[in-house]
Scaffold this motif. Structure first.
Motif, PDB file in Angstrom:
ATOM      1  N   PRO A  79       0.822  -1.216   0.000  1.00  0.00           N
ATOM      2  CA  PRO A  79       0.000   0.000   0.000  1.00  0.00           C
ATOM      3  C   PRO A  79       0.855   1.265   0.000  1.00  0.00           C
ATOM      4  N   ASP A  80       0.320   2.333  -0.568  1.00  0.00           N
ATOM      5  CA  ASP A  80       0.950   3.638  -0.444  1.00  0.00           C
ATOM      6  C   ASP A  80       0.695   4.233   0.936  1.00  0.00           C
ATOM      7  N   ALA A  81      -0.520   4.010   1.466  1.00  0.00           N
ATOM      8  CA  ALA A  81      -0.893   4.530   2.785  1.00  0.00           C
ATOM      9  C   ALA A  81      -1.938   3.607   3.395  1.00  0.00           C
ATOM     10  N   CYS A  82      -2.023   3.657   4.726  1.00  0.00           N
ATOM     11  CA  CYS A  82      -3.007   2.858   5.455  1.00  0.00           C
ATOM     12  C   CYS A  82      -3.825   3.779   6.347  1.00  0.00           C
ATOM     13  N   PRO A  83      -5.028   4.163   5.940  1.00  0.00           N
ATOM     14  CA  PRO A  83      -5.897   4.941   6.818  1.00  0.00           C
ATOM     15  C   PRO A  83      -6.514   4.056   7.898  1.00  0.00           C
ATOM     16  N   VAL A  84      -6.604   4.603   9.120  1.00  0.00           N
ATOM     17  CA  VAL A  84      -7.124   3.875  10.276  1.00  0.00           C
ATOM     18  C   VAL A  84      -8.300   4.647  10.856  1.00  0.00           C
ATOM     19  N   ILE A  85      -9.398   3.923  11.121  1.00  0.00           N
ATOM     20  CA  ILE A  85     -10.562   4.528  11.767  1.00  0.00           C
ATOM     21  C   ILE A  85     -11.081   3.541  12.803  1.00  0.00           C
ATOM     22  N   ALA A  86     -10.751   3.769  14.078  1.00  0.00           N
ATOM     23  CA  ALA A  86     -11.271   2.937  15.166  1.00  0.00           C
ATOM     24  C   ALA A  86     -11.000   1.455  14.915  1.00  0.00           C
ATOM     25  N   TYR A  87      -9.756   1.128  14.603  1.00  0.00           N
ATOM     26  CA  TYR A  87      -9.395  -0.271  14.359  1.00  0.00           C
ATOM     27  C   TYR A  87      -9.494  -1.105  15.633  1.00  0.00           C
ATOM     28  N   GLY A  88      -8.946  -0.596  16.737  1.00  0.00           N
ATOM     29  CA  GLY A  88      -9.074  -1.300  18.002  1.00  0.00           C
ATOM     30  C   GLY A  88      -7.855  -2.079  18.440  1.00  0.00           C
ATOM     31  N   ALA A  89      -6.706  -1.869  17.801  1.00  0.00           N
ATOM     32  CA  ALA A  89      -5.464  -2.528  18.210  1.00  0.00           C
ATOM     33  C   ALA A  89      -4.298  -1.621  17.848  1.00  0.00           C
ATOM     34  N   LEU A  90      -3.227  -1.700  18.630  1.00  0.00           N
ATOM     35  CA  LEU A  90      -2.044  -0.889  18.372  1.00  0.00           C
ATOM     36  C   LEU A  90      -1.263  -1.452  17.194  1.00  0.00           C
ATOM     37  N   ALA A  95       4.724  -2.945  11.200  1.00  0.00           N
ATOM     38  CA  ALA A  95       3.627  -2.641  10.270  1.00  0.00           C
ATOM     39  C   ALA A  95       3.646  -1.176   9.856  1.00  0.00           C
ATOM     40  N   LEU A  96       4.025  -0.288  10.791  1.00  0.00           N
ATOM     41  CA  LEU A  96       4.073   1.140  10.472  1.00  0.00           C
ATOM     42  C   LEU A  96       5.017   1.436   9.316  1.00  0.00           C
ATOM     43  N   ASP A  97       6.048   0.635   9.194  1.00  0.00           N
ATOM     44  CA  ASP A  97       7.067   0.878   8.177  1.00  0.00           C
ATOM     45  C   ASP A  97       6.696   0.371   6.787  1.00  0.00           C
ATOM     46  N   VAL A  98       5.582  -0.367   6.666  1.00  0.00           N
ATOM     47  CA  VAL A  98       5.265  -0.995   5.377  1.00  0.00           C
ATOM     48  C   VAL A  98       4.772   0.008   4.330  1.00  0.00           C
ATOM     49  N   PRO A  99       3.739   0.799   4.583  1.00  0.00           N
ATOM     50  CA  PRO A  99       3.252   1.695   3.520  1.00  0.00           C
ATOM     51  C   PRO A  99       4.228   2.836   3.244  1.00  0.00           C
ATOM     52  N   ARG A 100       4.301   3.217   2.003  1.00  0.00           N
ATOM     53  CA  ARG A 100       5.255   4.240   1.570  1.00  0.00           C
ATOM     54  C   ARG A 100       5.043   5.555   2.313  1.00  0.00           C
ATOM     55  N   LEU A 101       3.764   5.925   2.553  1.00  0.00           N
ATOM     56  CA  LEU A 101       3.446   7.195   3.207  1.00  0.00           C
ATOM     57  C   LEU A 101       2.950   7.004   4.643  1.00  0.00           C
ATOM     58  N   GLY A 102       3.064   5.808   5.154  1.00  0.00           N
ATOM     59  CA  GLY A 102       2.718   5.559   6.548  1.00  0.00           C
ATOM     60  C   GLY A 102       1.231   5.316   6.766  1.00  0.00           C
ATOM     61  N   PHE A 136      -4.179  12.355  11.808  1.00  0.00           N
ATOM     62  CA  PHE A 136      -2.768  12.514  12.162  1.00  0.00           C
ATOM     63  C   PHE A 136      -1.954  11.311  11.699  1.00  0.00           C
ATOM     64  N   GLN A 137      -0.641  11.512  11.656  1.00  0.00           N
ATOM     65  CA  GLN A 137       0.278  10.446  11.263  1.00  0.00           C
ATOM     66  C   GLN A 137       0.475   9.503  12.441  1.00  0.00           C
ATOM     67  N   LEU A 138       0.184   8.243  12.220  1.00  0.00           N
ATOM     68  CA  LEU A 138       0.322   7.260  13.297  1.00  0.00           C
ATOM     69  C   LEU A 138       1.798   7.008  13.585  1.00  0.00           C
ATOM     70  N   GLU A 139       2.129   6.990  14.880  1.00  0.00           N
ATOM     71  CA  GLU A 139       3.472   6.638  15.330  1.00  0.00           C
ATOM     72  C   GLU A 139       3.335   5.786  16.584  1.00  0.00           C
ATOM     73  N   GLN A 140       4.442   5.481  17.231  1.00  0.00           N
ATOM     74  CA  GLN A 140       4.401   4.552  18.360  1.00  0.00           C
ATOM     75  C   GLN A 140       3.704   5.109  19.596  1.00  0.00           C
ATOM     76  N   GLY A 141       3.722   6.424  19.813  1.00  0.00           N
ATOM     77  CA  GLY A 141       3.045   6.993  20.962  1.00  0.00           C
ATOM     78  C   GLY A 141       1.533   6.894  20.827  1.00  0.00           C
ATOM     79  N   LEU A 142       0.823   7.031  21.942  1.00  0.00           N
ATOM     80  CA  LEU A 142      -0.630   6.947  21.948  1.00  0.00           C
ATOM     81  C   LEU A 142      -1.226   8.238  21.390  1.00  0.00           C
ATOM     82  N   ASP A 143      -1.613   8.224  20.111  1.00  0.00           N
ATOM     83  CA  ASP A 143      -2.248   9.371  19.443  1.00  0.00           C
ATOM     84  C   ASP A 143      -1.390  10.638  19.547  1.00  0.00           C
ATOM     85  N   THR A 144      -0.091  10.468  19.395  1.00  0.00           N
ATOM     86  CA  THR A 144       0.839  11.586  19.579  1.00  0.00           C
ATOM     87  C   THR A 144       1.390  12.150  18.277  1.00  0.00           C
ATOM     88  N   GLY A 145       1.067  11.553  17.151  1.00  0.00           N
ATOM     89  CA  GLY A 145       1.698  11.933  15.892  1.00  0.00           C
ATOM     90  C   GLY A 145       1.291  13.301  15.386  1.00  0.00           C
TER      91      GLY A 145
END
Length: 306
Positions: A79-90, A95-102, A136-145
């Motif tokens: 994928p180029d990007a992975c949009p997330v909407i209430a997925y329910g898991a960290l 996995a964060l490193d897979v899509p080209r644009l995060g 926001f851009q997903l990163e390892q922190g809790l909703d901190t991106g």
């Protein structure tokens, strides 16, 4: 862009529909494994899984996003990007490193306020006048991106968490699509979140949903609306659980906290300051019913809810 969309509950459906109707390619959907629900405890697919299958999309349901088989599937999808909407898991770093644009997350609060699993519920409990949604851009922190964009939504006096989430899911879908379009065009700009104004929104447990009748009427009202529809506000009467639909604060002389007063038109319960009028209630093992119907059968006789 080629997308893999991650989401699970109903609030993710407007975004999925918007992306399916867009110029972007939805290559697959990631959602939580089927969960047991209902009296029969039968396994049921998530709303997102059901809609994705109707659209003919591959559905990935890893037990955890750390699962090596899932990570291999995600990499194969490229994928180029992975949009997330209430997925329910960290989402883990692998996995964060897979899509080209995060990964980009649609979160239902005005970040950095209410980071966590229950932002709308916590905003209602706190008495916020305005809430909103951010991408926001997903990163390892809790909703901190860093944040690409936000929208605001006024909180109505009688709004429940379900009401607000429904509106935010619709407006947030448009915001998410705008951000993805900007990312494709190379014009998206993510701005770091401020260090001030951070608040956390952990999931509301069933025990926390219990009403405290010593709180003021306004707080009881907000508490019940925040827990509607999930996990559902409740109290006890004669030792058994009584579920509560939204209540209405009343400005008049009130009984003692938790004390029930019944007249021909309504059922009042005292609080720490003022009273509330009960709407619908649901006794254990029974259907929901108007509070007056419940009172005619239960005959509370100046008893207390606890």
């Amino acid at each position: 862009m080629r997308l893999v969309v991650a989401g699970t509950p109903d609030v993710a459906l407007p975004s999925l529909e918007a992306l399916l109707a867009s110029t972007h390619e939805v290559a697959a959907v990631v959602t939580r494994p089927d969960a047991r629900a209902g009296r029969g405890r039968r396994a049921a697919a998530s709303p997102v899984a059901t809609r994705a299958r109707e659209a003919g999309l591959p559905v990935l349901q890893p037990p955890t996003p750390r699962d090596p088989a899932f990570l291999a599937q995600l990499a194969d999808l490229a994928p180029d990007a992975c949009p997330v909407i209430a997925y329910g898991a960290l989402v883990p770093p692998a996995a964060l490193d897979v899509p080209r644009l995060g990964w980009v997350n649609l979160h239902f609060s005005l970040l950095p306020a209410w980071r966590g699993a229950a932002p709308v519920q916590r905003a209602l409990m706190a008495g916020d006048d305005v809430t909103g949604a951010c991408v926001f851009q997903l990163e390892q922190g809790l909703d901190t991106g860093p944040v690409y964009g936000c929208l605001t939504e006024p909180v109505g006096q009688r709004d429940t968490a379900g009401d607000l989430l429904t509106r935010l899911a619709r407006s947030g879908a448009r915001l998410l699509l705008d951000v993805l379009d900007a990312m494709q065009a190379g014009t998206a700009l993510a701005v770091p979140q401020p260090a001030e104004g951070v608040s956390l929104a952990p999931k509301i447990t069933v025990e926390e949903a219990r009403v405290d009748w010593n709180a003021p009427a306004a707080a009881v009202d907000r508490h019940v609306r925040a827990c509607t529809p999930e996990p559902g506000a409740w109290t006890t009467f004669r030792g058994e659980r009584l579920k509560l639909a939204p209540v209405l604060p009343v400005d008049e002389q009130a009984p003692a906290p938790g004390r029930v007063a019944v007249d021909k038109r309504r059922v009042l319960v005292g609080t720490g300051a003022g009273a509330v009028e009960l709407g619908h209630v649901q006794p254990a093992g029974k259907r929901a019913m108007p509070a007056l119907d419940w009172a005619r059968g239960a005959r509370p006789e100046d008893e207390e809810l606890q």
